[in-house]
Design an enzyme around this catalytic site. Structure first.
Site, PDB file in Angstrom:
ATOM      1  N   THR A 102       4.571  -1.933  -0.288  1.00 35.00           N
ATOM      2  CA  THR A 102       5.295  -1.070   0.647  1.00 35.00           C
ATOM      3  C   THR A 102       6.734  -0.896   0.184  1.00 35.00           C
ATOM      4  O   THR A 102       7.388  -1.855  -0.219  1.00 35.00           O
ATOM      5  CB  THR A 102       5.287  -1.692   2.052  1.00 35.00           C
ATOM      6  OG1 THR A 102       3.931  -1.952   2.437  1.00 35.00           O
ATOM      7  CG2 THR A 102       5.932  -0.764   3.062  1.00 35.00           C
ATOM      8  N   GLY A 126       8.326  -2.895  -5.961  1.00 44.07           N
ATOM      9  CA  GLY A 126       8.342  -1.462  -5.672  1.00 44.07           C
ATOM     10  C   GLY A 126       7.385  -0.687  -6.546  1.00 44.07           C
ATOM     11  O   GLY A 126       7.130   0.489  -6.297  1.00 44.07           O
ATOM     12  N   HIS A 159       8.256  12.707  -7.083  1.00 46.52           N
ATOM     13  CA  HIS A 159       7.041  12.285  -6.397  1.00 46.52           C
ATOM     14  C   HIS A 159       6.429  13.444  -5.605  1.00 46.52           C
ATOM     15  O   HIS A 159       7.065  14.479  -5.417  1.00 46.52           O
ATOM     16  CB  HIS A 159       7.333  11.116  -5.434  1.00 46.52           C
ATOM     17  CG  HIS A 159       7.481   9.797  -6.114  1.00 46.52           C
ATOM     18  ND1 HIS A 159       8.689   9.328  -6.591  1.00 46.52           N
ATOM     19  CD2 HIS A 159       6.567   8.830  -6.414  1.00 46.52           C
ATOM     20  CE1 HIS A 159       8.517   8.146  -7.144  1.00 46.52           C
ATOM     21  NE2 HIS A 159       7.247   7.812  -7.050  1.00 46.52           N
ATOM     22  N   LYS A 163       5.577  11.843   0.168  1.00 46.81           N
ATOM     23  CA  LYS A 163       6.308  10.565   0.103  1.00 46.81           C
ATOM     24  C   LYS A 163       7.427  10.561   1.141  1.00 46.81           C
ATOM     25  O   LYS A 163       8.190  11.515   1.250  1.00 46.81           O
ATOM     26  CB  LYS A 163       6.877  10.333  -1.300  1.00 46.81           C
ATOM     27  CG  LYS A 163       7.499   8.951  -1.465  1.00 46.81           C
ATOM     28  CD  LYS A 163       7.758   8.617  -2.903  1.00 46.81           C
ATOM     29  CE  LYS A 163       8.401   7.242  -3.072  1.00 46.81           C
ATOM     30  NZ  LYS A 163       7.557   6.151  -2.537  1.00 46.81           N
TER      31      LYS A 163
END
Length: 270
Positions: A102, A126, A159, A163
């Site tokens: 997470t 991460g 991304h 996200k």
């Protein structure tokens, strides 16, 4: 004996990738014993394997971690920052190993994870891929070699449009690697984007720039810009499976380890 794994955040993109990789035995020696997510999802009650687009798992997506967490060897968590922190006290009580992918965790939530690591093995990262963790080592080494030579560092990340957090957890990992090399504290030098008339770039600063669009899995570039030359260190993920496999390798590694906060560098021996 197989390692019993519970996937938390099972109905999300990463959760489904984790389930699929377990069911297809991309990492040997793991057994899926639980798939948990929020109460308001349409997939509740459906077979976790079918939900993930693979063969039947023989267990359904549920909402209550307490039904499966205490008897698991490890919980692999790609839920949400509030869900991860909220489950920390229970996981500490059970002593179940915990792999956390997470991102977007604040200081208070990180403190809850630190407290759990006093009673259970916790792997926090991460990004779970081998390539990114190797890139962090390269960035730190590069920054250390260029320290004091006038090179500015910027981190760019791209991304998909779903996200939620920015900068990405991976971008922050890379920024932290750079500040470790420079001997700085990331909190003191982090600059998230620029707009208006910010003036000349200060020497002691690391900029983070986030792009969101389409279905980009994850692209990260660290720029070390000097006078007359530009060095770029990059990583591009083309499949979410690379993160899932890394997280599952961490799960296999963490099961049975002593209570402590670990990173993927520990798992990968970097």
């Amino acid at each position: 004996m197989s390692v019993k794994v519970v996937v938390l955040g099972a109905a999300g993109r990463m959760g489904k990738a984790l389930i699929r990789c377990i069911m297809e035995e991309k990492v040997q020696g793991l057994e899926l014993v639980g798939a948990v997510d929020l109460w308001d999802l349409p997939d509740l009650g459906t077979d976790a394997g079918l939900m993930a687009g693979t063969k039947k798992a023989g267990l359904s997506l549920i909402t209550n971690l307490e039904e499966v967490g205490p008897d698991a060897d490890v919980i692999v968590d790609f839920s949400s920052h509030f869900g991860t922190a909220g489950n920390a006290p229970r996981i500490a009580e059970w002593g179940t190993a915990w792999v956390i992918g997470t991102t977007g965790l604040n200081e208070e939530e990180l403190a809850a994870i630190d407290a759990t690591a006093e009673k259970a093995a916790v792997v926090l990262s991460g990004n779970m891929s081998l390539g990114i963790n190797l890139l962090c080592n390269l960035v730190e080494a590069g920054a250390r070699a260029l320290k004091g030579k006038g090179y500015d560092i910027e981190v760019l990340e791209r991304h998909h449009n779903m996200k939620k957090d920015s900068p990405s957890g991976t971008a922050l990992m890379l920024g932290r690697a750079a500040t470790d090399g420079y001997g700085w504290d990331l909190k003191d030098v982090q600059q998230d984007g620029r707009t208006g008339l910010p003036g000349e770039r200060p020497e002691k600063e690391i900029g983070f720039h986030s792009i969101r669009g389409g279905d980009i899995v994850g692209d990260h570039t660290v720029m070390l810009a000097g006078m007359g030359e530009l060095l770029e260190l990059s990583h591009r993920a083309t499949s979410r499976d690379v993160f899932a496999i890394g997280a599952l390798q961490a799960a296999a590694w963490a099961a049975g380890k002593e209570a402590k906060l670990y990173s993927m560098k520990d798992v990968l021996g970097l």
